[in-house]
Motif scaffolding. Structure first.
Motif, PDB file in Angstrom:
ATOM      1  N   ASP A 126      -2.293   5.845  -0.080  1.00 33.70           N
ATOM      2  CA  ASP A 126      -1.123   6.069   0.772  1.00 33.70           C
ATOM      3  C   ASP A 126      -0.203   4.864   0.616  1.00 33.70           C
ATOM      4  N   ILE A 127       0.946   5.056  -0.042  1.00 32.54           N
ATOM      5  CA  ILE A 127       1.811   3.945  -0.429  1.00 32.54           C
ATOM      6  C   ILE A 127       3.207   4.139   0.141  1.00 32.54           C
ATOM      7  N   GLU A 128       3.739   3.105   0.777  1.00 37.13           N
ATOM      8  CA  GLU A 128       5.133   3.072   1.219  1.00 37.13           C
ATOM      9  C   GLU A 128       5.729   1.740   0.786  1.00 37.13           C
ATOM     10  N   LEU A 129       6.837   1.791   0.061  1.00 35.75           N
ATOM     11  CA  LEU A 129       7.429   0.580  -0.517  1.00 35.75           C
ATOM     12  C   LEU A 129       8.907   0.465  -0.168  1.00 35.75           C
ATOM     13  N   GLU A 130       9.347  -0.774  -0.009  1.00 36.64           N
ATOM     14  CA  GLU A 130      10.760  -1.132   0.060  1.00 36.64           C
ATOM     15  C   GLU A 130      10.967  -2.352  -0.819  1.00 36.64           C
ATOM     16  N   GLU A 131      12.187  -2.493  -1.355  1.00 37.87           N
ATOM     17  CA  GLU A 131      12.578  -3.692  -2.115  1.00 37.87           C
ATOM     18  C   GLU A 131      11.497  -4.093  -3.131  1.00 37.87           C
ATOM     19  N   THR A 132      11.033  -3.127  -3.895  1.00 32.93           N
ATOM     20  CA  THR A 132       9.948  -3.360  -4.848  1.00 32.93           C
ATOM     21  C   THR A 132      10.370  -2.976  -6.256  1.00 32.93           C
ATOM     22  N   VAL A 133      10.048  -3.818  -7.212  1.00 31.57           N
ATOM     23  CA  VAL A 133      10.273  -3.543  -8.630  1.00 31.57           C
ATOM     24  C   VAL A 133       8.915  -3.454  -9.299  1.00 31.57           C
ATOM     25  N   ALA A 134       8.608  -2.308  -9.907  1.00 30.75           N
ATOM     26  CA  ALA A 134       7.300  -2.110 -10.529  1.00 30.75           C
ATOM     27  C   ALA A 134       7.426  -1.194 -11.736  1.00 30.75           C
ATOM     28  N   ALA A 135       6.570  -1.443 -12.732  1.00 29.96           N
ATOM     29  CA  ALA A 135       6.542  -0.572 -13.905  1.00 29.96           C
ATOM     30  C   ALA A 135       5.905   0.767 -13.567  1.00 29.96           C
ATOM     31  N   VAL A 136       4.780   0.742 -12.835  1.00 33.52           N
ATOM     32  CA  VAL A 136       4.053   1.962 -12.498  1.00 33.52           C
ATOM     33  C   VAL A 136       3.609   1.912 -11.044  1.00 33.52           C
ATOM     34  N   VAL A 137       3.830   2.997 -10.326  1.00 32.11           N
ATOM     35  CA  VAL A 137       3.276   3.200  -8.988  1.00 32.11           C
ATOM     36  C   VAL A 137       2.432   4.465  -9.045  1.00 32.11           C
ATOM     37  N   ARG A 138       1.191   4.352  -8.623  1.00 26.86           N
ATOM     38  CA  ARG A 138       0.250   5.464  -8.754  1.00 26.86           C
ATOM     39  C   ARG A 138      -0.460   5.704  -7.428  1.00 26.86           C
ATOM     40  N   GLY A 139      -0.382   6.939  -6.899  1.00 26.43           N
ATOM     41  CA  GLY A 139      -1.037   7.198  -5.627  1.00 26.43           C
ATOM     42  C   GLY A 139      -1.092   8.663  -5.283  1.00 26.43           C
ATOM     43  N   ASN A 140      -1.619   8.942  -4.094  1.00 27.37           N
ATOM     44  CA  ASN A 140      -1.647  10.313  -3.583  1.00 27.37           C
ATOM     45  C   ASN A 140      -0.332  10.601  -2.863  1.00 27.37           C
ATOM     46  N   ARG A 141      -0.132   9.985  -1.709  1.00 27.88           N
ATOM     47  CA  ARG A 141       1.144  10.069  -1.000  1.00 27.88           C
ATOM     48  C   ARG A 141       1.946   8.815  -1.323  1.00 27.88           C
ATOM     49  N   VAL A 142       3.185   8.999  -1.804  1.00 23.93           N
ATOM     50  CA  VAL A 142       4.002   7.869  -2.228  1.00 23.93           C
ATOM     51  C   VAL A 142       5.399   7.987  -1.633  1.00 23.93           C
ATOM     52  N   VAL A 143       5.842   6.925  -0.968  1.00 23.48           N
ATOM     53  CA  VAL A 143       7.201   6.847  -0.437  1.00 23.48           C
ATOM     54  C   VAL A 143       7.888   5.664  -1.099  1.00 23.48           C
ATOM     55  N   ILE A 144       8.930   5.954  -1.863  1.00 27.87           N
ATOM     56  CA  ILE A 144       9.713   4.913  -2.538  1.00 27.87           C
ATOM     57  C   ILE A 144      10.968   4.690  -1.719  1.00 27.87           C
TER      58      ILE A 144
END
Length: 224
Positions: free
Chosen positions: A177-195
């Protein structure tokens, strides 16, 4: 731990050998010359340990450098620590944490900034960003990264935090379960993802829900 062990208390400017102690308390500008183990380890001021630190409870109110690994059931930081690696049950930081290696914990809560050369791995990760932060990889079941609000910031340590470019950089972020703000990433991997707002992501791989803020950029979206 053997209850016959002595306490180590340093006040002012001083140094001491490493070894096994019952309680360690450093007040002022202090240096420990080799590995140290104790039930509790408290820093008030500035100091360093030239080896590793092993304790049940580590508390830093100030700035402390550990050349080796920090192993502790509980780590509390109001200030900054710089260490070789961290292995703990709980890390709660208000300030800064830098590690040349991995940081592993069941719970990782930080308000401020961090710089982890290796893997940041915890069951639950909650980050309130107040400065530029980075990790090679981030892994956890629950991951929350948000831009901090100044009203909640501890002014006692805010002077030392790099305030410009408040964002998190990572190669890979993986969790359930991922929630991100102000993030720079090559890969985000998850079930529930909030960008969220301010994110720039190369690829998102998700099994369940994916939400992308209008002010975020995702180059590639893959549903597994």
């Amino acid at each position: 731990m053997d209850r016959t062990l002595l306490d180590l208390n340093l006040n002012g400017i001083g140094s001491a050998a490493g070894g096994e102690y019952r309680h360690v308390r450093l007040d002022g500008v202090c240096k420990l010359l080799s590995d140290v183990s104790a039930e509790t380890f408290v820093v008030n001021g500035h100091g360093s340990a030239q080896g590793a630190v092993r304790t049940k409870q580590f508390t830093c109110n100030g700035k402390f450098t550990i050349k080796g690994a920090l192993n502790s059931e509980e780590v509390r930081i109001d200030g900054m620590i710089d260490t070789g690696s961290v292995n703990a049950d709980r890390v709660m930081a208000n300030g800064g944490l830098s590690s040349e290696g991995d940081v592993e914990s069941e719970l990782f809560e930080l308000t401020g900034y961090f710089d982890v050369e290796g893997l940041l791995n915890a069951g639950t990760i909650k980050i309130s960003l107040h400065g530029g932060s980075r990790a090679r990889e981030i892994g956890g079941e629950i991951i929350r990264v948000r831009k901090g609000k100044d009203a909640k910031w501890n002014k006692l340590v805010s002077w030392a935090i790099p305030r410009l470019n408040v964002q998190l950089e990572a190669n890979v972020i993986e969790g359930d379960d991922i929630e991100l703000e102000e993030t720079v990433a090559a890969v985000v991997r998850g079930n529930r993802v909030v960008i969220g707002k301010g994110c720039r992501i190369g690829k998102v791989e998700h099994k369940g829900e994916l939400v992308v803020h209008p002010q975020a950029k995702v180059d590639e979206r893959v549903r597994n």
